[in-house]
Design a protein around this motif. Structure first.
Motif, PDB file in Angstrom:
ATOM      1  N   THR A  49       0.843  -1.203   0.000  1.00  0.00           N
ATOM      2  CA  THR A  49       0.000   0.000   0.000  1.00  0.00           C
ATOM      3  C   THR A  49       0.875   1.248   0.000  1.00  0.00           C
ATOM      4  OG1 THR A  49      -0.102   0.176   2.406  1.00  0.00           O
ATOM      5  CG2 THR A  49      -1.759  -1.222   1.354  1.00  0.00           C
ATOM      6  N   SER A  50       0.302   2.320  -0.513  1.00  0.00           N
ATOM      7  CA  SER A  50       1.060   3.574  -0.553  1.00  0.00           C
ATOM      8  C   SER A  50       1.320   4.101   0.862  1.00  0.00           C
ATOM      9  CB  SER A  50       0.311   4.621  -1.377  1.00  0.00           C
ATOM     10  OG  SER A  50      -0.946   4.900  -0.807  1.00  0.00           O
ATOM     11  N   GLU A  51       0.428   3.795   1.800  1.00  0.00           N
ATOM     12  CA  GLU A  51       0.639   4.230   3.186  1.00  0.00           C
ATOM     13  C   GLU A  51       1.873   3.552   3.787  1.00  0.00           C
ATOM     14  OE1 GLU A  51      -1.585   4.143   7.523  1.00  0.00           O
ATOM     15  OE2 GLU A  51      -2.750   3.697   5.725  1.00  0.00           O
ATOM     16  N   LEU A  52       2.015   2.259   3.551  1.00  0.00           N
ATOM     17  CA  LEU A  52       3.193   1.537   4.060  1.00  0.00           C
ATOM     18  C   LEU A  52       4.471   2.011   3.379  1.00  0.00           C
ATOM     19  CD1 LEU A  52       1.857  -2.117   4.379  1.00  0.00           C
ATOM     20  CD2 LEU A  52       2.353  -0.503   6.210  1.00  0.00           C
ATOM     21  N   ARG A  53       4.378   2.280   2.075  1.00  0.00           N
ATOM     22  CA  ARG A  53       5.550   2.792   1.359  1.00  0.00           C
ATOM     23  C   ARG A  53       5.952   4.156   1.912  1.00  0.00           C
ATOM     24  NH1 ARG A  53       2.769   0.518  -3.017  1.00  0.00           N
ATOM     25  NH2 ARG A  53       1.928   2.538  -3.606  1.00  0.00           N
ATOM     26  N   GLY A  54       4.962   4.985   2.178  1.00  0.00           N
ATOM     27  CA  GLY A  54       5.251   6.304   2.743  1.00  0.00           C
ATOM     28  C   GLY A  54       5.881   6.208   4.123  1.00  0.00           C
ATOM     29  N   ASP A  55       5.347   5.296   4.950  1.00  0.00           N
ATOM     30  CA  ASP A  55       5.926   5.099   6.282  1.00  0.00           C
ATOM     31  C   ASP A  55       7.376   4.638   6.186  1.00  0.00           C
ATOM     32  OD1 ASP A  55       3.527   5.825   7.430  1.00  0.00           O
ATOM     33  OD2 ASP A  55       2.907   3.760   7.874  1.00  0.00           O
ATOM     34  N   ALA A  56       7.644   3.721   5.270  1.00  0.00           N
ATOM     35  CA  ALA A  56       9.005   3.216   5.102  1.00  0.00           C
ATOM     36  C   ALA A  56       9.924   4.323   4.600  1.00  0.00           C
ATOM     37  CB  ALA A  56       9.006   2.031   4.141  1.00  0.00           C
ATOM     38  N   ARG A  57       9.428   5.158   3.700  1.00  0.00           N
ATOM     39  CA  ARG A  57      10.265   6.267   3.207  1.00  0.00           C
ATOM     40  C   ARG A  57      10.582   7.257   4.321  1.00  0.00           C
ATOM     41  NH1 ARG A  57       6.865   5.950  -1.734  1.00  0.00           N
ATOM     42  NH2 ARG A  57       8.162   4.873  -3.254  1.00  0.00           N
ATOM     43  N   LYS A  58       9.592   7.541   5.156  1.00  0.00           N
ATOM     44  CA  LYS A  58       9.841   8.449   6.285  1.00  0.00           C
ATOM     45  C   LYS A  58      10.875   7.853   7.235  1.00  0.00           C
ATOM     46  CE  LYS A  58       5.306  10.593   6.176  1.00  0.00           C
ATOM     47  NZ  LYS A  58       3.990  10.683   6.809  1.00  0.00           N
ATOM     48  N   THR A  59      10.761   6.563   7.496  1.00  0.00           N
ATOM     49  CA  THR A  59      11.735   5.889   8.356  1.00  0.00           C
ATOM     50  C   THR A  59      13.126   5.936   7.733  1.00  0.00           C
ATOM     51  OG1 THR A  59      10.019   4.416   9.172  1.00  0.00           O
ATOM     52  CG2 THR A  59      12.289   3.723   9.526  1.00  0.00           C
ATOM     53  N   LEU A  60      13.199   5.703   6.444  1.00  0.00           N
ATOM     54  CA  LEU A  60      14.479   5.758   5.736  1.00  0.00           C
ATOM     55  C   LEU A  60      15.081   7.159   5.818  1.00  0.00           C
ATOM     56  CD1 LEU A  60      16.447   4.094   4.063  1.00  0.00           C
ATOM     57  CD2 LEU A  60      15.161   4.742   2.027  1.00  0.00           C
ATOM     58  N   GLU A  61      14.252   8.180   5.639  1.00  0.00           N
ATOM     59  CA  GLU A  61      14.749   9.557   5.758  1.00  0.00           C
ATOM     60  C   GLU A  61      15.311   9.818   7.145  1.00  0.00           C
ATOM     61  OE1 GLU A  61      11.616  12.273   4.766  1.00  0.00           O
ATOM     62  OE2 GLU A  61      11.434  11.500   2.732  1.00  0.00           O
ATOM     63  N   ILE A  62      14.631   9.336   8.163  1.00  0.00           N
ATOM     64  CA  ILE A  62      15.101   9.534   9.540  1.00  0.00           C
ATOM     65  C   ILE A  62      16.438   8.827   9.753  1.00  0.00           C
ATOM     66  CG2 ILE A  62      14.635   8.943  11.949  1.00  0.00           C
ATOM     67  CD1 ILE A  62      11.631   9.387  11.272  1.00  0.00           C
ATOM     68  N   LEU A  63      16.546   7.594   9.274  1.00  0.00           N
ATOM     69  CA  LEU A  63      17.794   6.840   9.451  1.00  0.00           C
ATOM     70  C   LEU A  63      18.957   7.500   8.721  1.00  0.00           C
ATOM     71  CD1 LEU A  63      16.511   3.176   9.129  1.00  0.00           C
ATOM     72  CD2 LEU A  63      17.402   4.274  11.185  1.00  0.00           C
ATOM     73  N   ARG A  65      19.180  10.698   7.718  1.00  0.00           N
ATOM     74  CA  ARG A  65      19.459  12.015   8.307  1.00  0.00           C
ATOM     75  C   ARG A  65      20.252  11.856   9.604  1.00  0.00           C
ATOM     76  NH1 ARG A  65      14.278  14.919   8.971  1.00  0.00           N
ATOM     77  NH2 ARG A  65      13.928  13.208  10.399  1.00  0.00           N
ATOM     78  N   LYS A  66      19.867  10.898  10.419  1.00  0.00           N
ATOM     79  CA  LYS A  66      20.569  10.669  11.683  1.00  0.00           C
ATOM     80  C   LYS A  66      22.014  10.247  11.418  1.00  0.00           C
ATOM     81  CE  LYS A  66      19.517   8.609  16.100  1.00  0.00           C
ATOM     82  NZ  LYS A  66      18.628   7.742  16.838  1.00  0.00           N
ATOM     83  N   ARG A  67      22.222   9.455  10.407  1.00  0.00           N
ATOM     84  CA  ARG A  67      23.563   8.981  10.070  1.00  0.00           C
ATOM     85  C   ARG A  67      24.440  10.144   9.586  1.00  0.00           C
ATOM     86  NH1 ARG A  67      27.042   4.807  10.942  1.00  0.00           N
ATOM     87  NH2 ARG A  67      28.320   4.479   9.144  1.00  0.00           N
ATOM     88  N   ARG A  68      23.870  11.043   8.780  1.00  0.00           N
ATOM     89  CA  ARG A  68      24.642  12.166   8.254  1.00  0.00           C
ATOM     90  C   ARG A  68      25.043  13.151   9.341  1.00  0.00           C
ATOM     91  NH1 ARG A  68      21.107  13.450   2.883  1.00  0.00           N
ATOM     92  NH2 ARG A  68      21.783  11.628   1.698  1.00  0.00           N
ATOM     93  N   SER A  69      24.183  13.322  10.337  1.00  0.00           N
ATOM     94  CA  SER A  69      24.457  14.313  11.385  1.00  0.00           C
ATOM     95  C   SER A  69      25.432  13.781  12.437  1.00  0.00           C
ATOM     96  CB  SER A  69      23.159  14.740  12.073  1.00  0.00           C
ATOM     97  OG  SER A  69      22.603  13.669  12.805  1.00  0.00           O
ATOM     98  N   GLY A  70      25.713  12.515  12.399  1.00  0.00           N
ATOM     99  CA  GLY A  70      26.719  12.033  13.345  1.00  0.00           C
ATOM    100  C   GLY A  70      26.313  10.796  13.991  1.00  0.00           C
TER     101      GLY A  70
END
Length: 70
Positions: A49-63, A65-70
């Motif tokens: 579903t697009s909702e699950l894909r969106g949730d996974a993309r948000k999680t990926l962005e968080i991971l 972003r957290k990795r880039r900041s340190g």
């Protein structure tokens, strides 16, 4: 004071063991992080579903972003 020189080799071995254990733990953590990133990236593309894909993309962005900041 004479016990100090005899304890140095044992202390050096303990330090080397600790360093090796830390290196192995760091490698395992990095490998696990890479696997998590790969699974989340796949979920962001392959989820049913697009909702699950969106949730996974948000999680990926968080991971990432957290990795880039340190």
């Amino acid at each position: 004071m004479s016990a100090l020189p005899s304890a140095l080799p044992e202390l050096a071995r303990a330090a080397a063991t600790l360093t090796a254990a830390t290196t192995i733990l760091t490698a395992v953590a990095a490998l696990l992080y890479g696997v998590v990133l790969a699974v989340v990236a796949l979920a962001s593309v392959l989820a049913r579903t697009s909702e699950l894909r969106g949730d996974a993309r948000k999680t990926l962005e968080i991971l990432v972003r957290k990795r880039r900041s340190g």
